[in-house]
Design a protein around this motif. Structure first.
Motif, short mmCIF file in Angstrom:
data_model
loop_
_atom_site.label_atom_id
_atom_site.label_comp_id
_atom_site.label_asym_id
_atom_site.label_seq_id
_atom_site.Cartn_x
_atom_site.Cartn_y
_atom_site.Cartn_z
N GLU B 66 4.79 18.66 -2.70
CA GLU B 66 3.55 17.94 -2.45
C GLU B 66 2.36 18.86 -2.70
OE1 GLU B 66 4.42 15.16 0.62
OE2 GLU B 66 2.38 15.30 1.40
N TRP B 70 -1.78 18.54 -3.29
CA TRP B 70 -2.75 19.31 -2.49
C TRP B 70 -3.59 20.22 -3.38
CZ3 TRP B 70 1.88 20.96 1.02
CH2 TRP B 70 2.30 19.86 1.79
N TYR B 90 3.87 10.41 -7.65
CA TYR B 90 3.15 9.15 -7.37
C TYR B 90 3.22 8.82 -5.87
CZ TYR B 90 1.71 4.30 -8.40
OH TYR B 90 1.06 3.09 -8.47
N ARG B 91 4.42 8.91 -5.32
CA ARG B 91 4.63 8.71 -3.89
C ARG B 91 3.81 9.66 -3.05
NH1 ARG B 91 9.50 6.11 -1.77
NH2 ARG B 91 9.21 6.84 0.35
N ASN B 92 3.91 10.95 -3.44
CA ASN B 92 3.19 11.98 -2.69
C ASN B 92 1.69 11.72 -2.69
OD1 ASN B 92 5.53 13.33 -2.06
ND2 ASN B 92 5.32 14.88 -3.66
N ILE B 94 0.07 8.80 -3.02
CA ILE B 94 -0.22 7.66 -2.13
C ILE B 94 -0.08 8.09 -0.67
CG2 ILE B 94 0.63 5.40 -1.37
CD1 ILE B 94 1.37 4.96 -4.39
N ASN B 95 0.99 8.80 -0.36
CA ASN B 95 1.21 9.24 1.02
C ASN B 95 0.10 10.14 1.54
OD1 ASN B 95 3.56 7.82 1.26
ND2 ASN B 95 4.92 9.55 0.85
N PHE B 142 0.44 -2.65 -0.81
CA PHE B 142 0.97 -1.77 0.24
C PHE B 142 0.49 -0.34 0.02
CE2 PHE B 142 4.24 1.17 -1.25
CZ PHE B 142 4.37 0.77 -2.58
N LEU B 152 0.20 8.20 4.69
CA LEU B 152 1.38 7.55 5.29
C LEU B 152 1.48 7.73 6.80
CD1 LEU B 152 4.04 5.98 4.81
CD2 LEU B 152 5.18 8.18 4.55
N LEU B 153 1.24 8.94 7.28
CA LEU B 153 1.41 9.18 8.72
C LEU B 153 0.38 8.40 9.53
CD1 LEU B 153 2.35 12.97 8.82
CD2 LEU B 153 3.85 10.97 8.78
N GLU B 154 -0.86 8.37 9.02
CA GLU B 154 -1.91 7.58 9.68
C GLU B 154 -1.54 6.09 9.65
OE1 GLU B 154 -2.27 9.88 7.48
OE2 GLU B 154 -3.70 11.36 8.22
N ILE B 156 1.50 4.80 9.53
CA ILE B 156 2.59 4.56 10.49
C ILE B 156 2.03 4.49 11.91
CG2 ILE B 156 4.62 5.62 11.56
CD1 ILE B 156 5.37 6.70 8.78
N THR B 157 1.16 5.45 12.23
CA THR B 157 0.56 5.49 13.56
C THR B 157 -0.17 4.18 13.86
OG1 THR B 157 0.17 7.82 13.09
CG2 THR B 157 -0.83 6.96 15.08
N GLN B 160 2.20 1.31 14.47
CA GLN B 160 2.93 1.38 15.74
C GLN B 160 2.06 0.95 16.93
OE1 GLN B 160 4.44 5.39 15.61
NE2 GLN B 160 6.39 4.76 14.71
#
Lengths: 420, 161
Positions: B66, B70, B90-92, B94-95, B142, B152-154, B156-157, B160
């Protein structure tokens, strides 16, 4: 319409009867790999977001490998962060230095890879695990963080490509030569976003180690995963290696499963192959490139650093002298010990080779065999991009352990069949 | 608005974007100093905040690091436009909430140094220098949702909660 093995595994991981290519799913992860370069950033992200937890301490496998033992102060700091996190969360399967090894050789060997399961790892060669009829794919650090905290990840179900391998390999020709032939035909993005499913009688004659070399390089064609069906060979390997969890589910592709592309290969006519700089798709038969002078030979990595690879190299190097720097890197401590017990180290020592500790090291230009400007290395690894093993003006030629060993003796690219 | 840095080539890989010799850190500012070093050693001295990288097929192929995203983001780049992207990169992107644009004809219609303005929602690259609009398929919903949530982490948070 039937389903492919990849679709079946992903459907099961999502709790569905059926998934179709292109569908977005949120899949449960069975095994999460954690390594030194890409793992610690995930840990920092989790801490930063107040999500410092693990979904299941028995489903995460930790090993430092890329820069282990620490090559410099900064990598020592990465290892320190890895160690602190693994201990704090009481991770059950933590392979500390001394038992740590190149992750994709270590996990199957230590019994962490089971058919029908979903394995993610923050390393692109996580696709290796598909050799066991499992779904393995590489992700980045953020995905790793999400998987550690929640045990789930989003995926787009890949369409599948089918590679039919016919014929027996000739003497001196190995699975590395087959996968280099496949990538040369379809190109380094020929399987972009796709599942690469390998089938056919050639595979039945390959050991699990040889099969892992094939699925390992699926990413070099852009593939999301590489996969090979279950057979007696798989069963035997699992019987010998699975430990704590020995049950698994076998999935097979349906007869009427859909493939976006089918390619057939007559493997009996494949010659030893060399991928020329600077793409893994630049494979040519050895007859077209033999004689090119080399400065270094490298035998190791998650592609070809297993015991079978070392045996092949040792058989050729026995009683011979390497004409160039030759670095042998057993991929795991178990392989290291096995090679030592079998007397392979004596052969490598007599031939003038360096024998290193298990590490990814020079495969990615880290340490233990980095190249200077203008140098050329014949290597059993998986990538030959610009600067991959060192200086941006160095060159990497990808080949099998046999071709690397024969080339080491001659100091130039050489056909291994000369030494059989 | 940003200037284009055009690389007329395919398979610009993660080893070129950030060589593994710098992977002993995950400090974005440190990684940014070596962005694209083995491909274009002048890139880091040329790039300004908001600039855009333009390339051919299969951008970001190779490693799952990743650090590649960065390094590019750390160098101040706002987006990468390519004919296609390698899957993990591409995934990285977006994440990380970083924009990646798939444009089949961007490479032909953008020259090095062109001033660009991107409307991410509408799917239009305005090439101000050339005076043309280049359309692209906006990211799937999405992916836009993950980017808009900041990664992604934000994402998911938020889900939840």
């Amino acid at each position: 319409m039937g389903m492919t093995i990849t679709e079946k595994i992903l459907a099961k991981a999502t709790g569905k009867e059926k998934v179709v290519p292109g569908e977005l799913i949120n899949a449960n992860i069975d095994v999460v790999l954690f390594i030194d370069v890409t793992g610690p950033p995930a840990v920092s992200m989790l801490a930063e977001k107040g999500m410092d937890k693990v979904f299941d301490k028995e489903k995460i496998v930790v090993t430092p490998d890329h820069f282990q033992p620490a090559k410099d102060i900064k990598s020592a700091e990465l290892h320190k962060r890895l160690d602190e996190w693994a201990r704090r969360h009481n991770i059950k399967y933590y392979y500390k230095i001394g038992r740590a090894g190149v992750c994709h050789a270590l996990l199957p060997e230590q019994g962490h890879i089971r058919p029908g399961e979903v394995i993610i790892g923050p390393d692109s060669h996580t696709c290796t695990y598909g050799a066991f009829a499992a779904f393995g794919t590489g992700v980045g650090s953020t995905d790793l963080a999400a998987a550690i905290a929640t045990g789930r990840l989003w995926f787009k179900v890949p369409a599948s490509m089918r590679f039919i391998l016919n014929g027996s390999l000739g003497p001196g020709v190995y699975s590395k030569d087959v996968i280099l032939t496949v990538i040369a035909r379809i190109g380094v993005d020929g399987a972009l976003y796709r599942a690469m499913e390998f089938v056919g009688p050639t595979l039945a004659e390959m050991s699990m180690e040889a099969r892992m070399t094939m699925t390992n390089m699926a990413i070099e064609a852009g593939g999301k995963n590489g996969i090979i069906g279950f057979d007696k060979e798989t069963e035997q390997y699992l019987d010998e290696h699975l430990k704590d969890k020995t049950d698994y589910t076998i999935y097979e592709s349906d007869e009427d499963a859909e493939y976006v592309r089918v390619e057939e290969f007559d493997c009996s006519i494949i010659e030893p192959m060399v991928a020329l700089p600077h793409l893994p798709g630049n494979g040519v038969p050895i007859s077209e490139c033999a004689g090119k002078t080399m400065d270094q030979a490298y035998i190791g990595s998650c592609t070809n650093g297993r015991i079978e690879d070392l045996r092949i190299a040792a058989k050729i190097l026995k009683g011979k002298q390497a004409a160039i720097r030759t670095i042998v890197v057993p991929a795991t401590p178990t392989i290291w010990k096995q090679a030592n017990d079998e007397g392979l180290f004596d052969i490598f020592y007599e031939a003038g080779c360096v024998i290193a500790a298990p590490t990814c090291g020079a495969c990615l230009g880290g340490f233990m065999g980095v190249l200077a400007a203008g140098e050329k290395c014949v290597s059993t690894t998986n990538r030959n991009f610009i600067g991959r093993m060192g200086h941006p003006e160095s060159q990497v030629f990808l080949a099998s352990p046999a071709t690397a060993a024969a080339s080491a003796i001659e100091g130039k690219l050489e056909d291994p069949r000369k030494y059989l | 608005m940003g200037r284009a840095h055009v690389y007329k080539r395919d398979h610009t890989n993660t080893d070129e974007i950030i060589p593994a010799r710098y992977l002993n850190t995950d400090d974005e500012a440190e990684l940014a100093k070596h962005c694209l070093e083995d491909l274009d050693k002048d890139f880091v001295s040329k790039v300004r905040p908001g600039d855009i990288i333009v390339a051919g097929e299969d951008f970001g192929c190779g490693s799952s690091r990743e650090h590649a995203v960065w390094a590019i983001r750390g160098a101040g780049v706002q987006a990468v436009i390519a004919k296609s992207f390698a899957r993990i990169f591409y995934r990285n992107a977006i994440n990380n909430g970083f924009y990646v644009i798939e444009s089949p004809d961007g490479l032909e219609k953008i020259n090095d140094g062109d001033e660009l303005e991107i409307d991410y929602k509408a799917g239009v690259i305005k090439n101000i220098t050339a005076g043309i609009d280049i359309k692209f398929n906006p990211l799937p919903d999405f992916a836009l949702e993950i980017i808009n949530n900041g990664g992604l982490l934000e994402h998911i948070t938020k889900q939840q909660k």
